[in-house]
Design an enzyme around this catalytic site. Structure first.
Site, PDB file in Angstrom:
ATOM      1  N   HIS A  55     -21.469  28.653  -3.991  1.00 53.19           N
ATOM      2  CA  HIS A  55     -22.329  28.137  -3.121  1.00 53.19           C
ATOM      3  C   HIS A  55     -21.987  26.822  -2.620  1.00 53.19           C
ATOM      4  CE1 HIS A  55     -24.991  31.702  -3.051  1.00 53.19           C
ATOM      5  NE2 HIS A  55     -25.111  31.656  -4.154  1.00 53.19           N
ATOM      6  N   ASP A  96     -20.292  35.200  -3.338  1.00 53.26           N
ATOM      7  CA  ASP A  96     -20.773  33.838  -2.716  1.00 53.26           C
ATOM      8  C   ASP A  96     -20.290  32.737  -2.801  1.00 53.26           C
ATOM      9  OD1 ASP A  96     -23.037  35.709  -1.642  1.00 53.26           O
ATOM     10  OD2 ASP A  96     -24.423  34.883  -3.256  1.00 53.26           O
ATOM     11  N   ASN A 128     -23.115  38.672  -0.636  1.00 56.25           N
ATOM     12  CA  ASN A 128     -23.999  38.625   0.640  1.00 56.25           C
ATOM     13  C   ASN A 128     -23.851  37.638   1.439  1.00 56.25           C
ATOM     14  OD1 ASN A 128     -25.506  38.009  -1.885  1.00 56.25           O
ATOM     15  ND2 ASN A 128     -26.904  37.223  -0.256  1.00 56.25           N
ATOM     16  N   HIS A 129     -23.693  36.478   0.759  1.00 55.75           N
ATOM     17  CA  HIS A 129     -23.844  35.027   1.546  1.00 55.75           C
ATOM     18  C   HIS A 129     -22.482  34.851   2.290  1.00 55.75           C
ATOM     19  CE1 HIS A 129     -27.567  32.860   0.801  1.00 55.75           C
ATOM     20  NE2 HIS A 129     -27.489  33.407  -0.520  1.00 55.75           N
ATOM     21  N   HIS A 234     -20.688  41.818  -6.910  1.00 56.34           N
ATOM     22  CA  HIS A 234     -21.781  40.890  -6.463  1.00 56.34           C
ATOM     23  C   HIS A 234     -22.977  41.697  -6.238  1.00 56.34           C
ATOM     24  CE1 HIS A 234     -23.129  36.868  -5.268  1.00 56.34           C
ATOM     25  NE2 HIS A 234     -23.847  37.297  -4.288  1.00 56.34           N
ATOM     26  N   HIS A 273     -24.346  37.276  -8.362  1.00 56.38           N
ATOM     27  CA  HIS A 273     -25.509  37.396  -7.543  1.00 56.38           C
ATOM     28  C   HIS A 273     -26.727  37.111  -7.938  1.00 56.38           C
ATOM     29  CE1 HIS A 273     -27.879  39.097  -4.177  1.00 56.38           C
ATOM     30  NE2 HIS A 273     -28.431  40.058  -4.862  1.00 56.38           N
ATOM     31  N   GLN A 275     -27.056  35.246 -10.534  1.00 59.55           N
ATOM     32  CA  GLN A 275     -26.956  33.618 -10.857  1.00 59.55           C
ATOM     33  C   GLN A 275     -27.631  33.133 -12.290  1.00 59.55           C
ATOM     34  OE1 GLN A 275     -27.215  32.533  -6.388  1.00 59.55           O
ATOM     35  NE2 GLN A 275     -27.462  30.821  -7.720  1.00 59.55           N
ATOM     36  N   ARG A 390     -46.731  11.464   2.575  1.00 65.82           N
ATOM     37  CA  ARG A 390     -47.705  12.239   1.261  1.00 65.82           C
ATOM     38  C   ARG A 390     -49.079  12.126   1.422  1.00 65.82           C
ATOM     39  NH1 ARG A 390     -46.522  13.269  -4.612  1.00 65.82           N
ATOM     40  NH2 ARG A 390     -48.282  13.328  -5.620  1.00 65.82           N
ATOM     41  N   ARG A 394     -50.848  15.810   2.622  1.00 64.19           N
ATOM     42  CA  ARG A 394     -51.567  16.596   1.518  1.00 64.19           C
ATOM     43  C   ARG A 394     -53.001  16.701   1.936  1.00 64.19           C
ATOM     44  NH1 ARG A 394     -48.173  16.116  -4.120  1.00 64.19           N
ATOM     45  NH2 ARG A 394     -46.232  16.077  -3.334  1.00 64.19           N
ATOM     46  N   ARG A 431     -41.394  16.171   2.191  1.00 70.99           N
ATOM     47  CA  ARG A 431     -41.165  15.195   1.265  1.00 70.99           C
ATOM     48  C   ARG A 431     -40.918  13.617   2.060  1.00 70.99           C
ATOM     49  NH1 ARG A 431     -42.891  16.701  -3.269  1.00 70.99           N
ATOM     50  NH2 ARG A 431     -41.826  14.657  -4.162  1.00 70.99           N
TER      51      ARG A 431
END
Length: 597
Positions: A55, A96, A128-129, A234, A273, A275, A390, A394, A431
């Site tokens: 990844h 991946d 798949n990725h 995978h 896959h 992980q 924030r 929120r 964030r």
């Protein structure tokens, strides 16, 4: 003459206790069993080195963990030790390679494939990725790779969309390892068409690996003379085969040969896959920590291994072949510069630091630097502040909250079959704000830094009503940004009546412009953090219609900005409508958060 597939191989149990990383692999070659030592030349030793789910982690993280340069040093150390003991090794990846780190994503994982070549990978499963991009990108990556991509269960379609008998990738390859002929078959999860853009796989047909395994083993039997067969997959490892809503994985693959002519003839599965570190205790997973012993799974005589993710570990499987029988003498997951906090809350290496290979550093530094430059390239602009502070996000619906729900919903609608009716975004996942002016990918990562996946689920109206009644009243980080809908939320419904129903809490008129009906179906987007129950949201991952697209929220948001180079904040103003209205004590309020006393 028809050649035999195997030479009487019978997989046996792991010999002795499995050793922890670096505990006894010294110049005395103590990982070699007594049985092998006693057998002398009749014992052939070889080692499978493996990783999976890279990844995009070609470079170490900000704390100096993992990365291909340190991985190269660890792999070379294993190779040298095995060679000095009279053995040989092979380096495999469970797939991946793509998607996960912007410095890699923006360069189509070119640095990762270059790095794999430098490390000397011998083969990889297709993940798949690998289909997150068009096939033209995957073809380019295959040309860069100095090793085969293996996938026996992916076939081409003809011009009319019908499956052909022509595979897109090599189904298997036979490797000579210390004089032994080892066939390695590749498999890819059949969930791939569900979790990638349909356009990217429209010309491909994915078959059931369990069926394809026997087909390929028959092909090998007819055309090759081999000593053993491994699978490089995978597909995911799920303890005792309990795969839930995921496609069946490695355990089911191993068990699928029971009672067939190939029963007992698949020696090992090297996977990816899911992980997870496949370290077993009984039928379940051990509480594995870096540096611990790791016992791989064994199903129907087949060893099953997986080395977590991102190059955090290098898997090492030391095999012994004595008089036609294969056994696993030792197995380890070797941490690659992983760290933990000490008593002073300082990050320290869990095991001895592995030095980075300088040739790999020098070769990949350019790509890391270029990736950093690309993070600061302008991808859009905004004529006003996109509100993510924030204390604001929120407590009320904001323009940034609406933009995020629209971005994820539009992307799912454009790339998957259902049309998304509305989006849900937990405010705790937002964030930061984006200031007026230009927008870079670095700004995107500031807003969405957690690399959560975009997901979606289709539910009945009754299910949606229950879901929204649960999330709409949440406060703090759980307070939802919701769009587009016409819905009133009675924040104090349960305070007024402890037996209040979902219909008492939320009164829904429409979702995505469609009149709300309890027996209609509705699709909404969200991030997988929320889908898994984060911020105390209802867990929806087990729902039959839930799909995790496995595309990060930041990459989808970046794509939205690139397609909308000029953002006008007035277009996203909550005052325009499309957001729920909240009521407490009969009066309209900004959200269900109670005002401070």
């Amino acid at each position: 003459m028809k050649k035999t597939l195997l030479k009487g191989l019978v997989a046996t149990a792991v010999l002795g206790a499995l050793t922890a990383c670096g505990s006894d692999n010294d110049d005395n070659h103590s990982y070699v069993s007594k049985a092998c030592a006693d057998a002398g030349e009749a014992c052939t030793i070889f080692t499978v080195i493996h990783t999976n789910d890279n990844h995009g982690r070609f470079w170490h993280n900000k704390d100096g963990e993992y990365g291909m340069a340190a991985r190269k040093t660890a792999i070379d150390t294993i190779r040298d030790e095995v060679e000095r003991a009279g053995g040989d090794s092979i380096l495999l990846s469970g797939g991946d390679i793509n998607t996960g780190v912007p410095e890699s994503d923006m360069q189509d994982a070119v640095p990762d494939f270059i790095g794999m070549g430098l490390l000397g990978y011998d083969a990889m499963a297709v993940g798949n990725h690998e289909f997150d991009n068009p096939l033209t990108v995957l073809d380019m990556q295959a040309n860069i790779a100095k090793f085969p991509m293996l996938a026996a269960n992916i076939y081409k379609k003809d011009s009319e969309g019908n499956p052909t008998e022509e595979r897109y990738f090599e189904p298997y390859r036979v490797f000579e390892i210390n004089g032994l002929q080892v066939a390695i078959i590749g498999f890819t999860t059949v969930d791939t068409p569900k979790v990638v853009s349909p356009d990217n796989v429209a010309s491909l047909h994915f078959t059931d690996p369990k069926v394809e395994l026997q087909n390929v083993m028959a092909e090998i039997e007819a055309n090759e003379e081999v000593d053993m067969v491994f699978a490089l997959t995978h597909m995911g490892h799920y303890a005792n085969g309990q795969h839930g809503t995921e496609a069946p994985g490695d355990v089911k693959l191993a068990r699928s040969l029971e009672g067939t002519k190939f029963d007992g003839k698949l020696q090992a599965i090297i996977g990816g896959h899911s992980q997870n570190p496949v370290c077993m205790e009984g039928d379940g997973y051990a509480d594995f920590k870096p540096g611990d012993e790791c016992k791989p799974d064994q199903q129907n005589g087949t060893y099953i291994m997986q080395a977590h993710e991102w190059g955090k570990y290098v898997g090492r499987a030391d095999f012994e072949y004595i008089n036609g029988e294969l056994s696993l003498a030792s197995y380890k997951l070797i941490p690659i510069n992983l760290k933990e906090e000490n008593e002073n809350e300082e990050l320290v290496f869990i095991t001895e630091e592995i030095e980075q290979d300088q040739l790999v550093v020098d070769a990949l530094q350019h790509y890391q630097d270029l990736g950093q430059e690309l993070l600061d390239v302008d991808i859009s602009s905004t004529d006003g502040k996109l509100e993510g502070d924030r204390n604001v996000v929120r407590a009320q619906q904001t323009n940034l909250g609406q933009l995020l729900t629209r971005a994820y919903a539009d992307w799912v609608t454009a790339n998957f079959e259902p049309t998304v009716d509305f989006g849900v975004m937990n405010s705790g996942g937002i964030r930061d704000s984006i200031a007026e002016g230009t927008i870079s990918y670095r700004d995107v990562l500031t807003v969405q830094p957690f690399a959560n996946d975009v997901a979606f689920v289709t539910m009945t109206g009754a299910e949606v009503q229950d879901y929204l009644a649960n999330v709409a009243v949440k406060t703090g980080g759980g307070m939802p940004q919701l769009y587009p809908m016409e819905m009133n939320v009675t924040c104090d419904a349960v305070e007024i009546n402890p037996d209040a129903t979902s219909a008492d809490i939320v009164q829904i008129a429409s979702l995505g412009g469609r009149e709300f009906k309890l027996d209609d179906n509705y699709t909404f987007s969200l991030i997988n953090f929320s889908a898994k129950g984060g911020d105390d949201y209802p867990v929806v991952t087990a729902h039959a219609n839930y799909i995790d697209t496995q595309r990060s929220d930041a990459s989808v948001l970046r794509e939205y900005f690139e397609k909308n180079p000029t953002i006008k904040v007035a277009d996203y103003a909550p005052a325009n409508g499309g957001h729920p209205k909240f009521f407490r004590g009969g009066a309209e309020v900004d959200s269900c958060a109670k005002p401070a006393n």
